[in-house]
Design a protein around this motif. Structure first.
Motif, PDB file in Angstrom:
ATOM      1  N   ILE A  88       0.837  -1.203   0.000  1.00 25.04           N
ATOM      2  CA  ILE A  88       0.000   0.000   0.000  1.00 25.04           C
ATOM      3  C   ILE A  88       0.870   1.249   0.000  1.00 25.04           C
ATOM      4  CG2 ILE A  88      -1.664   1.323   1.350  1.00 25.04           C
ATOM      5  CD1 ILE A  88      -2.868  -1.318   2.235  1.00 25.04           C
ATOM      6  N   TYR A  89       1.928   1.256   0.754  1.00 23.65           N
ATOM      7  CA  TYR A  89       2.833   2.405   0.781  1.00 23.65           C
ATOM      8  C   TYR A  89       3.519   2.601  -0.566  1.00 23.65           C
ATOM      9  CZ  TYR A  89       2.184   2.272   5.836  1.00 23.65           C
ATOM     10  OH  TYR A  89       1.645   2.277   7.099  1.00 23.65           O
ATOM     11  N   VAL A  90       3.895   1.514  -1.215  1.00 24.67           N
ATOM     12  CA  VAL A  90       4.538   1.607  -2.526  1.00 24.67           C
ATOM     13  C   VAL A  90       3.556   2.148  -3.551  1.00 24.67           C
ATOM     14  CG1 VAL A  90       5.556   0.273  -4.403  1.00 24.67           C
ATOM     15  CG2 VAL A  90       6.226  -0.204  -2.044  1.00 24.67           C
ATOM     16  N   LEU A  91       2.343   1.601  -3.583  1.00 19.30           N
ATOM     17  CA  LEU A  91       1.343   2.070  -4.539  1.00 19.30           C
ATOM     18  C   LEU A  91       0.931   3.511  -4.273  1.00 19.30           C
ATOM     19  CD1 LEU A  91      -0.972  -1.052  -4.842  1.00 19.30           C
ATOM     20  CD2 LEU A  91       0.651  -0.188  -6.514  1.00 19.30           C
TER      21      LEU A  91
END
Length: 62
Positions: free
Chosen positions: A4-7
């Motif tokens: 989620i942090y990457v996206l």
């Protein structure tokens, strides 16, 4: 959870890139005249007919 942090970071980066591209297009005058192209599309045939009339020359034969 780390996906989620990457996206989220990728989506924010893409949004910033598109926002910068939009700002540069506005500064270069890309969106100055939004009315004339729509009107030009409606009256384009009349402009072409008016330009062709003077170029036609009739030769008279005796």
């Amino acid at each position: 959870m780390s996906v989620i942090y990457v996206l989220l970071s990728i989506s924010i980066s893409v949004a910033i890139v598109f926002f910068v591209a939009f700002i540069t297009a506005v500064k270069k005058g890309q969106f100055d005249d939004g009315y004339t192209p729509s009107v030009r599309m409606l009256f384009e045939d009349e402009l072409v007919k008016e330009q062709q009339k003077p170029s036609v020359k009739i030769k008279k034969t005796n």
